[in-house]
Each structure stands twice: as structure tokens, then as C-alpha cells.
Scaffold this active site. Structure first.
Site, PDB file in Angstrom:
ATOM      1  N   ASP A 192       0.891  -1.118   0.017  1.00 27.37           N
ATOM      2  CA  ASP A 192       0.086  -0.048  -0.061  1.00 27.37           C
ATOM      3  C   ASP A 192       0.953   1.346   0.004  1.00 27.37           C
ATOM      4  O   ASP A 192       1.711   1.640   1.007  1.00 27.37           O
ATOM      5  CB  ASP A 192      -0.961  -0.201   1.283  1.00 27.37           C
ATOM      6  CG  ASP A 192      -1.815   1.115   1.424  1.00 27.37           C
ATOM      7  OD1 ASP A 192      -1.676   2.186   0.626  1.00 27.37           O
ATOM      8  OD2 ASP A 192      -2.718   1.123   2.017  1.00 27.37           O
ATOM      9  N   VAL A 193       0.899   2.053  -1.087  1.00 25.33           N
ATOM     10  CA  VAL A 193       1.850   3.122  -1.278  1.00 25.33           C
ATOM     11  C   VAL A 193       1.788   4.025  -0.215  1.00 25.33           C
ATOM     12  O   VAL A 193       2.650   4.975  -0.089  1.00 25.33           O
ATOM     13  CB  VAL A 193       1.883   3.753  -2.653  1.00 25.33           C
ATOM     14  CG1 VAL A 193       2.153   2.789  -3.846  1.00 25.33           C
ATOM     15  CG2 VAL A 193       0.547   4.179  -3.021  1.00 25.33           C
ATOM     16  N   TYR A 215      -8.077  15.070  -7.353  1.00 25.85           N
ATOM     17  CA  TYR A 215      -7.397  14.407  -8.440  1.00 25.85           C
ATOM     18  C   TYR A 215      -6.379  15.097  -9.206  1.00 25.85           C
ATOM     19  O   TYR A 215      -5.002  15.158  -9.072  1.00 25.85           O
ATOM     20  CB  TYR A 215      -8.114  13.784  -9.463  1.00 25.85           C
ATOM     21  CG  TYR A 215      -7.315  12.792 -10.430  1.00 25.85           C
ATOM     22  CD1 TYR A 215      -7.038  11.560 -10.187  1.00 25.85           C
ATOM     23  CD2 TYR A 215      -7.151  13.224 -11.740  1.00 25.85           C
ATOM     24  CE1 TYR A 215      -6.358  10.704 -10.994  1.00 25.85           C
ATOM     25  CE2 TYR A 215      -6.418  12.495 -12.661  1.00 25.85           C
ATOM     26  CZ  TYR A 215      -6.014  11.276 -12.190  1.00 25.85           C
ATOM     27  OH  TYR A 215      -5.153  10.194 -13.080  1.00 25.85           O
ATOM     28  N   THR A 270      -7.980   1.828 -19.327  1.00 24.45           N
ATOM     29  CA  THR A 270      -8.058   0.939 -18.394  1.00 24.45           C
ATOM     30  C   THR A 270      -9.248   0.938 -17.465  1.00 24.45           C
ATOM     31  O   THR A 270     -10.155   1.866 -17.841  1.00 24.45           O
ATOM     32  CB  THR A 270      -6.819   1.555 -17.343  1.00 24.45           C
ATOM     33  OG1 THR A 270      -7.336   2.715 -16.869  1.00 24.45           O
ATOM     34  CG2 THR A 270      -5.494   1.290 -18.213  1.00 24.45           C
TER      35      THR A 270
HETATM   36  P1  NAD Z   1      -5.976   1.403 -12.777  1.00 19.79           P
HETATM   37  O1  NAD Z   1      -7.145   1.943 -11.716  1.00 19.79           O
HETATM   38  O2  NAD Z   1      -6.431   0.502 -13.667  1.00 19.79           O
HETATM   39  O3  NAD Z   1      -4.789   0.947 -11.697  1.00 19.79           O
HETATM   40  C1  NAD Z   1      -4.525   1.676 -10.494  1.00 19.79           C
HETATM   41  C2  NAD Z   1      -3.541   0.505  -9.749  1.00 19.79           C
HETATM   42  O4  NAD Z   1      -3.053   1.168  -8.682  1.00 19.79           O
HETATM   43  C3  NAD Z   1      -4.394  -0.656  -9.618  1.00 19.79           C
HETATM   44  O5  NAD Z   1      -3.858  -1.671  -9.736  1.00 19.79           O
HETATM   45  C4  NAD Z   1      -4.839  -0.481  -7.903  1.00 19.79           C
HETATM   46  O6  NAD Z   1      -4.793  -1.431  -7.136  1.00 19.79           O
HETATM   47  C5  NAD Z   1      -3.404   0.299  -7.709  1.00 19.79           C
HETATM   48  N1  NAD Z   1      -3.447   1.294  -6.305  1.00 19.79           N
HETATM   49  C6  NAD Z   1      -4.544   2.051  -5.866  1.00 19.79           C
HETATM   50  N2  NAD Z   1      -4.443   2.372  -4.670  1.00 19.79           N
HETATM   51  C7  NAD Z   1      -3.130   1.902  -4.295  1.00 19.79           C
HETATM   52  C8  NAD Z   1      -2.264   1.713  -3.142  1.00 19.79           C
HETATM   53  N3  NAD Z   1      -2.994   2.789  -2.001  1.00 19.79           N
HETATM   54  N4  NAD Z   1      -1.182   1.149  -2.938  1.00 19.79           N
HETATM   55  C9  NAD Z   1      -0.681   0.334  -3.907  1.00 19.79           C
HETATM   56  N5  NAD Z   1      -1.367   0.493  -5.176  1.00 19.79           N
HETATM   57  C10 NAD Z   1      -2.836   0.894  -5.370  1.00 19.79           C
HETATM   58  O7  NAD Z   1      -5.689   2.651 -13.483  1.00 19.79           O
HETATM   59  P2  NAD Z   1      -4.646   2.977 -14.486  1.00 19.79           P
HETATM   60  O8  NAD Z   1      -5.251   3.784 -15.363  1.00 19.79           O
HETATM   61  O9  NAD Z   1      -3.797   2.096 -14.833  1.00 19.79           O
HETATM   62  O10 NAD Z   1      -3.721   4.239 -13.692  1.00 19.79           O
HETATM   63  C11 NAD Z   1      -2.299   4.058 -13.578  1.00 19.79           C
HETATM   64  C12 NAD Z   1      -1.796   5.564 -13.163  1.00 19.79           C
HETATM   65  O11 NAD Z   1      -2.086   6.268 -14.385  1.00 19.79           O
HETATM   66  C13 NAD Z   1      -2.452   6.226 -12.171  1.00 19.79           C
HETATM   67  O12 NAD Z   1      -1.637   7.131 -11.328  1.00 19.79           O
HETATM   68  C14 NAD Z   1      -3.606   7.246 -12.824  1.00 19.79           C
HETATM   69  O13 NAD Z   1      -3.924   8.606 -12.001  1.00 19.79           O
HETATM   70  C15 NAD Z   1      -2.726   7.566 -13.978  1.00 19.79           C
HETATM   71  N6  NAD Z   1      -3.640   8.148 -15.283  1.00 19.79           N
HETATM   72  C16 NAD Z   1      -4.508   7.470 -15.545  1.00 19.79           C
HETATM   73  C17 NAD Z   1      -5.141   7.799 -16.772  1.00 19.79           C
HETATM   74  C18 NAD Z   1      -6.235   7.065 -17.526  1.00 19.79           C
HETATM   75  O14 NAD Z   1      -7.084   7.349 -18.356  1.00 19.79           O
HETATM   76  N7  NAD Z   1      -6.234   5.530 -17.166  1.00 19.79           N
HETATM   77  C19 NAD Z   1      -5.002   8.941 -17.321  1.00 19.79           C
HETATM   78  C20 NAD Z   1      -4.051   9.866 -16.799  1.00 19.79           C
HETATM   79  C21 NAD Z   1      -3.317   9.293 -15.644  1.00 19.79           C
END
Ligand code: NAD
Length: 259
Positions: free
Chosen positions: A60-61, A152, A187
Site C-alpha cells: 500500500d503506497v 485528483y 484501463t
Molecule cells: P487502474 O485503476 O487500472 O490501476 C491503478 C492501480 O493502482 C491498481 O492496480 C490499484 O490496485 C493500484 N493502487 C491503488 N491504490 C493503491 C495503493 N494505495 N497502493 C498500491 N497500489 C494501489 O488505473 P490506471 O489507468 O492503470 O492508472 C495508472 C496511473 O495512471 C494512475 O496514477 C492514474 O492516475 C494515471 N492516469 C490514468 C489515466 C487513465 O485515463 N486511465 C490518465 C492519466 C493518468
């Protein structure tokens, strides 16, 4: 030969989405990858699929003690950490008036404090070895405003500040720190109903590339920053958004879509 041969990487939120795509690509490029996530079942299944060069650790980060023990375990299993991808994140859509202090702190806790703890936790080992690459996932929402995203967007703007300071303080110790700014990526975060990418593309009609990204397209940017190809890239913001933040079209005028 892979672009990450001999490197050890830790990828937070590595069990699914962009973190999963990054874990897959890094292993394919020769890295040993620590998949660190709160999703134990998914993380263990992915590690088993990827073979001996991937292992799952529950992290858990937001928990500093877990960072300490996971890093010690990764170093014991794989050796010193060369790359950290600070990818774990959560999204919340609420207006400012709807957002409680607890909501705000929860999102900042994972997205910003979690990345700070990651930088702080891997830095001593990287400093001792005189090298490292840290990749902080931000977002286009760290470059502009967006309604309903007060927590966010605040967290993702914060990641830019964290990255700049870390790039300065750690750069002269051989550690590069950069941020990645995705736009819409297919995602669970942006596509929680699991719709086909082609169904989502109309939402992106005003983005120059007119489509959502695949997670592998963001993983490719992280791969570049992790690799020695980026040996002089430090403090940079790599935007992977199909042009979303380049500007706003004057619809109906020459050069706009459909004209
Ligand atoms: P996702 O929800 O599919 O994956 C997020 C991952 O983070 C999951 O595996 C989740 O279990 C993990 N996570 C959440 N809280 C956590 C914690 N406290 N400790 C450890 N792990 C934890 O989302 P994604 O789209 O793969 O997002 C990845 C990154 O990219 C994130 O930082 C997100 O903000 C960023 N992002 C996503 C998008 C998009 O459109 N999907 C766009 C811009 C930025």
C-alpha cells in the site's frame, strides 16, 4: 538484447491497467520486475504468468513501513533497484462542494504522498549506487483544470512539483526523475464498464489523434525514461495524450476535424 537488460524495477499499481502493461513490457525488455500493489490475487497471477523475472509484493503506497520492508525484500531477491515507476493511483469525480476533507486527503494520500514515499524510499539505495531512474505518473489533469477533479488534479499537479524538486536534488547524484502525463487511457480507471476502445473513441473526437490510448502506449514512454536511451532526460514532463493538451479547435474553421 532488451532495453532494460540487467535492471531491477519496482512498479507500483503494477497488477492491472497501465502498471500491468508496464510490468509486461519491462520484463519483455530484460528487467527483473517487482509488481507492487494492493491487489494481491491479480498481482500474484500476473507475476506467475510473467515468469522468474517478475515477483509480486503487497504494497500500500501510503504506508511508509510497507515501503521499507518491500524495498528490502526486492533488494534481497533481485538486487539493487534501478527503476521506480510510481504508477499507483486513484480517481474521484466530485465537485469542490461535494468533496470532503477526507475525500481530498484520501486521493492526495495515494496519488501524491504515495509517490513522495516512493521517491524517499528508493533514493538512499540509488544514491549509494550512483544511478537510478524514477518515473512519476501524473496526468493531463496535472497540466490543466478539470471540473469534478479537484482532489485528483491537485494530486497530479503536486506530482509535477515533487518531480521537479527530486530531479534537482537527486540529479547530481546520478538519478533521473521525470513525470509522465497520459490523457485518456483504456484501463478500468477510464473505462470501468470494459467497453471496446472503438466505442470510447467518439469521446475523444476533439483530441487531435481522435482516440483513447492503450495502456501499452504509456508503458512505452515509461520504458524510454527507464532505459539508458533517456540518459540525459531529467525533470522532463512526457505528455502521452494524443495532443489533448496542445490546444482547443475552432470548430468549423480550416484545420479542425471534419473541415
Ligand atoms: P487502474 O485503476 O487500472 O490501476 C491503478 C492501480 O493502482 C491498481 O492496480 C490499484 O490496485 C493500484 N493502487 C491503488 N491504490 C493503491 C495503493 N494505495 N497502493 C498500491 N497500489 C494501489 O488505473 P490506471 O489507468 O492503470 O492508472 C495508472 C496511473 O495512471 C494512475 O496514477 C492514474 O492516475 C494515471 N492516469 C490514468 C489515466 C487513465 O485515463 N486511465 C490518465 C492519466 C493518468
Amino acid at each position: 538484447m532488451g532495453k532494460l537488460d540487467g535492471k531491477v524495477a519496482i512498479i507500483t499499481g503494477g497488477a492491472r491497467g497501465m502498471g500491468e502493461a508496464t510490468s509486461r513490457r519491462f520484463v519483455a525488455e530484460g528487467a527483473k520486475v517487482a509488481i507492487a500493489d494492493v491487489l494481491v490475487e491479480q498481482g500474484e497471477a500476473l507475476a506467475a504468468e510473467l515468469g522468474v523475472n517478475a515477483r509480486f509484493w503487497k504494497l500500500d503506497v501510503t504506508n511508509e513501513d510497507e515501503w521499507t520492508s518491500v524495498i528490502a525484500a526486492v533488494e534481497a531477491a533481485f538486487g539493487g533497484i534501478d527503476v521506480l515507476v510510481n504508477n499507483a493511483g486513484i480517481l474521484m469525480f466530485k465537485s469542490i462542494l461535494e468533496t470532503t476533507k477526507a475525500d481530498y486527503e484520501r486521493v492526495l494520500g495515494v496519488n501524491l504522498v504515495g509517490e513522495f514515499l516512493g521517491v524517499r524510499s528508493v533514493a538512499p539505495g540509488m544514491i549509494a549506487r550512483g544511478r537510478g531512474s524514477i518515473i512519476n505518473l501524473s496526468s493531463v489533469d496535472g497540466m490543466k483544470g478539470a471540473n469534478s477533479l479537484v482532489a485528483y488534479a491537485s494530486s497530479k499537479w503536486g506530482v509535477r512539483g515533487l518531480t521537479k524538486v527530486a530531479a534537482m536534488e537527486l540529479g547530481h547524484k546520478g538519478i533521473r526523475v521525470n513525470s509522465v502525463h497520459p490523457g485518456g487511457v483504456d484501463t478500468i480507471m477510464s473505462n470501468h464498464n470494459g467497453r471496446a476502445r472503438s466505442e470510447l473513441d467518439p469521446t475523444y473526437a476533439n483530441v487531435p489523434l481522435q482516440r483513447i490510448a492503450g495502456p501499452e502506449e504509456v508503458a512505452a514512454a515509461s520504458l524510454f525514461l527507464a532505459s539508458d536511451d533517456a540518459s540525459y532526460v531529467n525533470g522532463a514532463e512526457i505528455v502521452v495524450d494524443g495532443g489533448m493538451t496542445t490546444g482547443t479547435y475552432y470548430l468549423g474553421f480550416p484545420g479542425a476535424p471534419g473541415v
